[in-house]
Design a protein around this motif. Sequence first.
Motif, PDB file in Angstrom:
ATOM      1  N   ASN A  77      21.325  -3.999  24.969  1.00 38.90           N
ATOM      2  CA  ASN A  77      21.474  -2.694  24.147  1.00 38.90           C
ATOM      3  C   ASN A  77      20.772  -1.714  24.183  1.00 38.90           C
ATOM      4  O   ASN A  77      20.885  -0.588  24.188  1.00 38.90           O
ATOM      5  N   ASN A  78      19.207  -2.219  24.236  1.00 34.71           N
ATOM      6  CA  ASN A  78      18.135  -1.339  24.258  1.00 34.71           C
ATOM      7  C   ASN A  78      18.047  -0.537  25.422  1.00 34.71           C
ATOM      8  O   ASN A  78      17.854   0.754  25.525  1.00 34.71           O
ATOM      9  N   TYR A  79      18.391  -1.098  26.602  1.00 38.63           N
ATOM     10  CA  TYR A  79      18.423  -0.445  27.949  1.00 38.63           C
ATOM     11  C   TYR A  79      19.649   0.385  27.853  1.00 38.63           C
ATOM     12  O   TYR A  79      19.346   1.466  28.500  1.00 38.63           O
ATOM     13  N   ARG A  80      20.677   0.177  27.331  1.00 36.06           N
ATOM     14  CA  ARG A  80      21.807   1.044  27.245  1.00 36.06           C
ATOM     15  C   ARG A  80      21.646   2.099  26.524  1.00 36.06           C
ATOM     16  O   ARG A  80      22.075   3.220  27.041  1.00 36.06           O
ATOM     17  N   ILE A 102      18.863   9.054  28.271  1.00 36.86           N
ATOM     18  CA  ILE A 102      18.315   9.888  29.562  1.00 36.86           C
ATOM     19  C   ILE A 102      19.493  10.762  30.105  1.00 36.86           C
ATOM     20  O   ILE A 102      19.249  11.817  30.740  1.00 36.86           O
ATOM     21  N   LEU A 103      20.422   9.655  30.535  1.00 37.96           N
ATOM     22  CA  LEU A 103      21.785  10.396  31.140  1.00 37.96           C
ATOM     23  C   LEU A 103      21.988  11.744  30.389  1.00 37.96           C
ATOM     24  O   LEU A 103      22.508  12.608  31.055  1.00 37.96           O
ATOM     25  N   ALA A 104      22.184  11.747  28.982  1.00 38.51           N
ATOM     26  CA  ALA A 104      22.675  12.770  28.072  1.00 38.51           C
ATOM     27  C   ALA A 104      21.564  13.981  28.120  1.00 38.51           C
ATOM     28  O   ALA A 104      21.908  14.858  28.484  1.00 38.51           O
ATOM     29  N   ILE A 105      20.371  13.670  28.332  1.00 37.89           N
ATOM     30  CA  ILE A 105      19.298  14.545  28.384  1.00 37.89           C
ATOM     31  C   ILE A 105      19.365  15.330  29.778  1.00 37.89           C
ATOM     32  O   ILE A 105      19.173  16.638  30.020  1.00 37.89           O
ATOM     33  N   GLY A 106      19.572  14.728  30.751  1.00 37.80           N
ATOM     34  CA  GLY A 106      19.942  15.250  32.268  1.00 37.80           C
ATOM     35  C   GLY A 106      21.221  16.196  32.174  1.00 37.80           C
ATOM     36  O   GLY A 106      21.057  17.225  32.674  1.00 37.80           O
ATOM     37  N   ALA A 157      22.004   6.693  34.728  1.00 38.48           N
ATOM     38  CA  ALA A 157      23.290   6.084  35.187  1.00 38.48           C
ATOM     39  C   ALA A 157      23.096   4.806  36.148  1.00 38.48           C
ATOM     40  O   ALA A 157      23.827   3.697  35.893  1.00 38.48           O
ATOM     41  N   LEU A 158      21.928   4.883  36.793  1.00 36.91           N
ATOM     42  CA  LEU A 158      21.424   3.819  37.400  1.00 36.91           C
ATOM     43  C   LEU A 158      21.078   2.285  36.422  1.00 36.91           C
ATOM     44  O   LEU A 158      21.777   1.373  36.733  1.00 36.91           O
ATOM     45  N   VAL A 159      20.451   2.889  35.747  1.00 36.29           N
ATOM     46  CA  VAL A 159      19.936   1.406  34.691  1.00 36.29           C
ATOM     47  C   VAL A 159      21.368   1.204  33.812  1.00 36.29           C
ATOM     48  O   VAL A 159      21.487  -0.021  33.316  1.00 36.29           O
ATOM     49  N   LEU A 160      21.985   2.157  33.345  1.00 31.70           N
ATOM     50  CA  LEU A 160      23.194   1.913  32.684  1.00 31.70           C
ATOM     51  C   LEU A 160      24.262   0.998  33.465  1.00 31.70           C
ATOM     52  O   LEU A 160      24.667  -0.212  32.945  1.00 31.70           O
ATOM     53  N   ILE A 161      24.238   1.214  34.722  1.00 33.05           N
ATOM     54  CA  ILE A 161      25.171   0.148  35.634  1.00 33.05           C
ATOM     55  C   ILE A 161      24.659  -1.049  35.685  1.00 33.05           C
ATOM     56  O   ILE A 161      25.178  -2.085  35.669  1.00 33.05           O
ATOM     57  N   LEU A 162      23.202  -1.194  35.855  1.00 37.38           N
ATOM     58  CA  LEU A 162      22.484  -2.303  36.180  1.00 37.38           C
ATOM     59  C   LEU A 162      22.697  -3.285  34.751  1.00 37.38           C
ATOM     60  O   LEU A 162      22.752  -4.401  35.026  1.00 37.38           O
TER      61      LEU A 162
END
Length: 81
Positions: free
Chosen positions: A5-8, A14-18, A43-48
Amino acid sequence: MNPLNNYRFGSYAILAIGLINLRYQTGSDQNLAKSLVLILSGALVLILTFMPMMREFLIRKLTQKLALILLLLLIAYSLLV
Protein backbone atom coordinates in the motif's frame (compact mmCIF):
# COMPACT_ATOMS: atom_id res chain seq x y z
CA MET A 1 -1.76 -3.21 6.45
CA ASN A 2 -0.50 -4.56 3.17
CA PRO A 3 3.15 -3.46 2.71
CA LEU A 4 2.47 -2.73 -0.96
CA ASN A 5 0.00 0.00 0.00
CA ASN A 6 2.87 2.41 0.66
CA TYR A 7 4.07 1.91 -2.90
CA ARG A 8 0.54 2.41 -4.19
CA PHE A 9 0.02 5.62 -2.21
CA GLY A 10 3.38 7.01 -3.33
CA SER A 11 2.91 6.07 -6.97
CA TYR A 12 -0.58 7.54 -7.01
CA ALA A 13 0.77 10.77 -5.51
CA ILE A 14 3.47 11.03 -8.20
CA LEU A 15 0.93 10.21 -10.92
CA ALA A 16 -1.45 12.88 -9.60
CA ILE A 17 1.34 15.46 -9.33
CA GLY A 18 2.30 14.75 -12.94
CA LEU A 19 -1.27 15.14 -14.17
CA ILE A 20 -1.74 18.35 -12.19
CA ASN A 21 1.54 19.69 -13.51
CA LEU A 22 0.50 18.83 -17.06
CA ARG A 23 -2.71 20.80 -16.67
CA TYR A 24 -1.41 23.86 -14.83
CA GLN A 25 1.79 24.31 -16.81
CA THR A 26 -0.02 24.32 -20.16
CA GLY A 27 1.92 26.41 -22.65
CA SER A 28 5.28 25.99 -20.95
CA ASP A 29 8.23 24.78 -22.97
CA GLN A 30 8.63 20.97 -22.91
CA ASN A 31 5.78 20.60 -20.43
CA LEU A 32 4.63 17.25 -21.80
CA ALA A 33 8.08 15.68 -21.52
CA LYS A 34 8.57 17.00 -17.97
CA SER A 35 5.16 15.82 -16.84
CA LEU A 36 5.50 12.43 -18.51
CA VAL A 37 8.49 11.63 -16.29
CA LEU A 38 6.17 11.84 -13.30
CA ILE A 39 3.12 10.30 -14.95
CA LEU A 40 4.93 7.27 -16.37
CA SER A 41 6.97 6.56 -13.25
CA GLY A 42 3.86 6.73 -11.07
CA ALA A 43 1.85 4.53 -13.44
CA LEU A 44 4.67 2.00 -13.78
CA VAL A 45 5.10 1.51 -10.04
CA LEU A 46 1.35 1.33 -9.54
CA ILE A 47 1.11 -1.43 -12.16
CA LEU A 48 4.06 -3.30 -10.64
CA THR A 49 2.34 -3.43 -7.23
CA PHE A 50 -0.47 -5.53 -8.71
CA MET A 51 1.86 -8.13 -10.22
CA PRO A 52 2.20 -11.15 -7.90
CA MET A 53 5.76 -11.90 -9.05
CA MET A 54 6.93 -8.41 -7.96
CA ARG A 55 5.62 -8.69 -4.39
CA GLU A 56 8.69 -10.41 -2.96
CA PHE A 57 11.03 -7.94 -4.64
CA LEU A 58 9.09 -4.88 -3.48
CA ILE A 59 8.87 -5.87 0.19
CA ARG A 60 12.64 -6.19 0.62
CA LYS A 61 14.13 -3.61 3.00
CA LEU A 62 16.71 -2.39 0.47
CA THR A 63 14.06 -1.98 -2.22
CA GLN A 64 11.86 -0.02 0.20
CA LYS A 65 14.71 2.34 1.06
CA LEU A 66 15.58 2.90 -2.58
CA ALA A 67 11.91 3.47 -3.43
CA LEU A 68 11.64 6.08 -0.68
CA ILE A 69 14.70 7.89 -2.01
CA LEU A 70 13.28 7.77 -5.54
CA LEU A 71 9.93 9.08 -4.29
CA LEU A 72 11.61 12.03 -2.58
CA LEU A 73 13.67 12.76 -5.70
CA LEU A 74 10.55 12.72 -7.88
CA ILE A 75 8.76 15.06 -5.49
CA ALA A 76 11.74 17.42 -5.57
CA TYR A 77 11.76 17.19 -9.37
CA SER A 78 8.07 18.06 -9.48
CA LEU A 79 8.72 21.19 -7.45
CA LEU A 80 11.55 22.28 -9.74
CA VAL A 81 9.71 21.92 -13.04
